[in-house]
Design a protein around this motif. Structure first.
Motif, PDB file in Angstrom:
ATOM      1  N   HIS A   1       2.667   2.760 -22.393  1.00 55.85           N
ATOM      2  CA  HIS A   1       1.557   2.393 -21.531  1.00 55.85           C
ATOM      3  C   HIS A   1       1.803   2.982 -20.141  1.00 55.85           C
ATOM      4  CE1 HIS A   1       0.342  -0.265 -24.686  1.00 55.85           C
ATOM      5  NE2 HIS A   1       1.346  -1.093 -24.503  1.00 55.85           N
ATOM      6  N   ALA A   2       0.718   3.300 -19.438  1.00 55.04           N
ATOM      7  CA  ALA A   2       0.804   3.866 -18.084  1.00 55.04           C
ATOM      8  C   ALA A   2       0.267   2.859 -17.085  1.00 55.04           C
ATOM      9  CB  ALA A   2      -0.027   5.148 -18.030  1.00 55.04           C
ATOM     10  N   TRP A   3       0.866   2.821 -15.908  1.00 50.03           N
ATOM     11  CA  TRP A   3       0.363   1.917 -14.883  1.00 50.03           C
ATOM     12  C   TRP A   3       0.513   2.532 -13.500  1.00 50.03           C
ATOM     13  CZ3 TRP A   3       3.820   0.367 -11.210  1.00 50.03           C
ATOM     14  CH2 TRP A   3       5.172   0.372 -11.553  1.00 50.03           C
ATOM     15  N   PHE A   4      -0.321   2.029 -12.605  1.00 54.99           N
ATOM     16  CA  PHE A   4      -0.247   2.360 -11.193  1.00 54.99           C
ATOM     17  C   PHE A   4      -0.584   1.093 -10.432  1.00 54.99           C
ATOM     18  CE2 PHE A   4      -2.178   3.425  -7.124  1.00 54.99           C
ATOM     19  CZ  PHE A   4      -1.284   4.345  -6.603  1.00 54.99           C
ATOM     20  N   THR A   5       0.209   0.772  -9.443  1.00 54.97           N
ATOM     21  CA  THR A   5      -0.106  -0.349  -8.567  1.00 54.97           C
ATOM     22  C   THR A   5       0.015   0.142  -7.137  1.00 54.97           C
ATOM     23  OG1 THR A   5       0.286  -2.697  -8.137  1.00 54.97           O
ATOM     24  CG2 THR A   5       2.228  -1.334  -8.489  1.00 54.97           C
ATOM     25  N   GLY A   6      -0.952  -0.229  -6.311  1.00 58.61           N
ATOM     26  CA  GLY A   6      -0.930   0.272  -4.947  1.00 58.61           C
ATOM     27  C   GLY A   6      -1.926  -0.433  -4.056  1.00 58.61           C
ATOM     28  N   TYR A   7      -2.178   0.178  -2.898  1.00 55.03           N
ATOM     29  CA  TYR A   7      -3.099  -0.410  -1.935  1.00 55.03           C
ATOM     30  C   TYR A   7      -3.671   0.686  -1.044  1.00 55.03           C
ATOM     31  CZ  TYR A   7       0.812   0.038   1.320  1.00 55.03           C
ATOM     32  OH  TYR A   7       1.837   0.528   2.091  1.00 55.03           O
ATOM     33  N   ALA A   8      -4.786   0.355  -0.401  1.00 55.49           N
ATOM     34  CA  ALA A   8      -5.432   1.282   0.527  1.00 55.49           C
ATOM     35  C   ALA A   8      -6.280   0.482   1.509  1.00 55.49           C
ATOM     36  CB  ALA A   8      -6.302   2.276  -0.239  1.00 55.49           C
ATOM     37  N   PRO A   9      -6.509   0.995   2.659  1.00 52.47           N
ATOM     38  CA  PRO A   9      -5.885   2.180   3.251  1.00 52.47           C
ATOM     39  C   PRO A   9      -4.456   1.889   3.705  1.00 52.47           C
ATOM     40  CG  PRO A   9      -7.569   1.285   4.739  1.00 52.47           C
ATOM     41  CD  PRO A   9      -7.582   0.449   3.502  1.00 52.47           C
ATOM     42  N   SER A  10      -3.617   2.861   3.517  1.00 53.13           N
ATOM     43  CA  SER A  10      -2.193   2.705   3.838  1.00 53.13           C
ATOM     44  C   SER A  10      -1.945   2.496   5.318  1.00 53.13           C
ATOM     45  CB  SER A  10      -1.409   3.948   3.404  1.00 53.13           C
ATOM     46  OG  SER A  10      -1.580   4.180   2.044  1.00 53.13           O
ATOM     47  N   ASP A  11      -2.785   3.089   6.131  1.00 53.40           N
ATOM     48  CA  ASP A  11      -2.572   3.045   7.576  1.00 53.40           C
ATOM     49  C   ASP A  11      -3.279   1.874   8.266  1.00 53.40           C
ATOM     50  OD1 ASP A  11      -5.064   4.037   7.020  1.00 53.40           O
ATOM     51  OD2 ASP A  11      -4.848   5.870   8.186  1.00 53.40           O
ATOM     52  N   GLU A  12      -3.903   0.986   7.505  1.00 59.58           N
ATOM     53  CA  GLU A  12      -4.610  -0.169   8.081  1.00 59.58           C
ATOM     54  C   GLU A  12      -3.603  -1.235   8.514  1.00 59.58           C
ATOM     55  OE1 GLU A  12      -6.948  -2.343   9.819  1.00 59.58           O
ATOM     56  OE2 GLU A  12      -8.051  -0.771   8.765  1.00 59.58           O
ATOM     57  N   THR A  13      -3.735  -1.715   9.738  1.00 64.13           N
ATOM     58  CA  THR A  13      -2.822  -2.746  10.242  1.00 64.13           C
ATOM     59  C   THR A  13      -3.358  -4.160  10.006  1.00 64.13           C
ATOM     60  OG1 THR A  13      -3.801  -2.541  12.442  1.00 64.13           O
ATOM     61  CG2 THR A  13      -1.816  -1.242  11.994  1.00 64.13           C
ATOM     62  N   ASP A  14      -4.652  -4.299   9.767  1.00 66.72           N
ATOM     63  CA  ASP A  14      -5.248  -5.603   9.493  1.00 66.72           C
ATOM     64  C   ASP A  14      -5.207  -5.844   7.982  1.00 66.72           C
ATOM     65  OD1 ASP A  14      -6.764  -7.880   9.132  1.00 66.72           O
ATOM     66  OD2 ASP A  14      -8.463  -7.185  10.342  1.00 66.72           O
ATOM     67  N   ILE A  15      -4.356  -6.742   7.542  1.00 68.51           N
ATOM     68  CA  ILE A  15      -4.163  -6.999   6.106  1.00 68.51           C
ATOM     69  C   ILE A  15      -5.459  -7.433   5.426  1.00 68.51           C
ATOM     70  CG2 ILE A  15      -3.440  -9.407   6.320  1.00 68.51           C
ATOM     71  CD1 ILE A  15      -1.838  -6.856   3.976  1.00 68.51           C
ATOM     72  N   ASN A  16      -6.386  -8.005   6.171  1.00 69.29           N
ATOM     73  CA  ASN A  16      -7.660  -8.444   5.603  1.00 69.29           C
ATOM     74  C   ASN A  16      -8.578  -7.280   5.245  1.00 69.29           C
ATOM     75  OD1 ASN A  16      -7.147 -11.274   5.791  1.00 69.29           O
ATOM     76  ND2 ASN A  16      -7.461 -11.093   7.994  1.00 69.29           N
ATOM     77  N   LYS A  17      -8.239  -6.076   5.668  1.00 71.64           N
ATOM     78  CA  LYS A  17      -9.040  -4.887   5.363  1.00 71.64           C
ATOM     79  C   LYS A  17      -8.382  -3.994   4.317  1.00 71.64           C
ATOM     80  CE  LYS A  17     -11.106  -4.796   9.954  1.00 71.64           C
ATOM     81  NZ  LYS A  17     -11.225  -4.052  11.205  1.00 71.64           N
ATOM     82  N   VAL A  18      -7.304  -4.483   3.714  1.00 72.27           N
ATOM     83  CA  VAL A  18      -6.562  -3.710   2.721  1.00 72.27           C
ATOM     84  C   VAL A  18      -6.894  -4.230   1.326  1.00 72.27           C
ATOM     85  CG1 VAL A  18      -4.252  -3.111   1.880  1.00 72.27           C
ATOM     86  CG2 VAL A  18      -4.698  -3.221   4.335  1.00 72.27           C
ATOM     87  N   ILE A  19      -7.110  -3.316   0.405  1.00 73.64           N
ATOM     88  CA  ILE A  19      -7.375  -3.655  -0.995  1.00 73.64           C
ATOM     89  C   ILE A  19      -6.155  -3.268  -1.817  1.00 73.64           C
ATOM     90  CG2 ILE A  19      -8.813  -3.157  -3.014  1.00 73.64           C
ATOM     91  CD1 ILE A  19     -10.498  -4.454  -0.937  1.00 73.64           C
ATOM     92  N   SER A  20      -5.666  -4.187  -2.621  1.00 73.34           N
ATOM     93  CA  SER A  20      -4.577  -3.861  -3.547  1.00 73.34           C
ATOM     94  C   SER A  20      -5.159  -3.723  -4.944  1.00 73.34           C
ATOM     95  CB  SER A  20      -3.486  -4.923  -3.508  1.00 73.34           C
ATOM     96  OG  SER A  20      -3.998  -6.168  -3.923  1.00 73.34           O
ATOM     97  N   ILE A  21      -4.494  -2.913  -5.761  1.00 74.06           N
ATOM     98  CA  ILE A  21      -5.016  -2.620  -7.086  1.00 74.06           C
ATOM     99  C   ILE A  21      -3.867  -2.375  -8.060  1.00 74.06           C
ATOM    100  CG2 ILE A  21      -5.191  -0.129  -6.612  1.00 74.06           C
ATOM    101  CD1 ILE A  21      -7.822  -0.191  -8.287  1.00 74.06           C
ATOM    102  N   THR A  22      -4.069  -2.785  -9.298  1.00 71.82           N
ATOM    103  CA  THR A  22      -3.158  -2.434 -10.384  1.00 71.82           C
ATOM    104  C   THR A  22      -4.004  -1.977 -11.559  1.00 71.82           C
ATOM    105  OG1 THR A  22      -1.467  -4.012  -9.689  1.00 71.82           O
ATOM    106  CG2 THR A  22      -1.392  -3.279 -11.984  1.00 71.82           C
ATOM    107  N   VAL A  23      -3.632  -0.840 -12.128  1.00 74.24           N
ATOM    108  CA  VAL A  23      -4.340  -0.283 -13.279  1.00 74.24           C
ATOM    109  C   VAL A  23      -3.335  -0.082 -14.401  1.00 74.24           C
ATOM    110  CG1 VAL A  23      -5.628   1.704 -14.161  1.00 74.24           C
ATOM    111  CG2 VAL A  23      -6.033   0.889 -11.830  1.00 74.24           C
ATOM    112  N   LEU A  24      -3.681  -0.572 -15.570  1.00 73.36           N
ATOM    113  CA  LEU A  24      -2.866  -0.377 -16.773  1.00 73.36           C
ATOM    114  C   LEU A  24      -3.715   0.359 -17.793  1.00 73.36           C
ATOM    115  CD1 LEU A  24      -0.361  -1.010 -18.592  1.00 73.36           C
ATOM    116  CD2 LEU A  24      -1.620  -3.039 -19.318  1.00 73.36           C
ATOM    117  N   VAL A  25      -3.206   1.472 -18.298  1.00 71.69           N
ATOM    118  CA  VAL A  25      -3.889   2.237 -19.339  1.00 71.69           C
ATOM    119  C   VAL A  25      -3.030   2.138 -20.597  1.00 71.69           C
ATOM    120  CG1 VAL A  25      -4.801   4.476 -20.056  1.00 71.69           C
ATOM    121  CG2 VAL A  25      -4.877   3.807 -17.636  1.00 71.69           C
TER     122      VAL A  25
END
Length: 131
Positions: free
Chosen positions: A39-63
């Motif tokens: 199985h393949a996965w990616f977990t991350g967040y964007a935007p990386s350079d955002e300092t306000d945590i309330n404007k950051v989206i985290s994501i995990t994808v499993l294929v």
């Protein structure tokens, strides 16, 4: 934080996770599967350079049976995040990501065939404007 950004800029997530309009950070992975292909996965967040945590989206994808997190899961994460931040169709964004890789057409063919799709018909539709 820098290491996760470098995965997408220079490492295993660079093909599918890199987006020139959005700074994405994350980690790719492959999980063993005793019943078949890994199985393949990616977990991350964007935007990386955002300092306000309330404007950051985290994501995990499993294929499931995707074999490579960088080649299969990271492009999906990139497309979904593009859909969220830029109000674009995630499927169209995914196809554009996949089309941008020189060797990706054959990988995409295999991916579609392994999932029971008519790969030739779909690839003809996807690549019509380029050939």
């Amino acid at each position: 934080k820098r290491a996760l950004r470098n995965v997408v800029l220079y490492g295993t997530g660079s093909k599918g996770g890199y987006n020139p309009k959005l700074s994405i950070s994350g980690k790719t992975g492959t999980a063993e599967n005793v019943q078949g292909r890994p199985h393949a996965w990616f977990t991350g967040y964007a935007p990386s350079d955002e300092t306000d945590i309330n404007k950051v989206i985290s994501i995990t994808v499993l294929v499931e049976h995707g074999e490579s997190g960088g080649a299969q899961a990271a492009p999906f994460a990139n497309a979904i995040l593009s859909g969220i931040f830029f109000n674009v169709d995630p499927i169209a964004a995914y196809m554009n990501i996949m089309k941008s890789w020189p060797s990706q057409k054959e990988r995409l063919r295999k991916f579609l065939q392994n999932r029971g799709y008519d790969a030739d018909k779909m690839l003809e539709y996807i690549y019509t404007d380029e050939e």
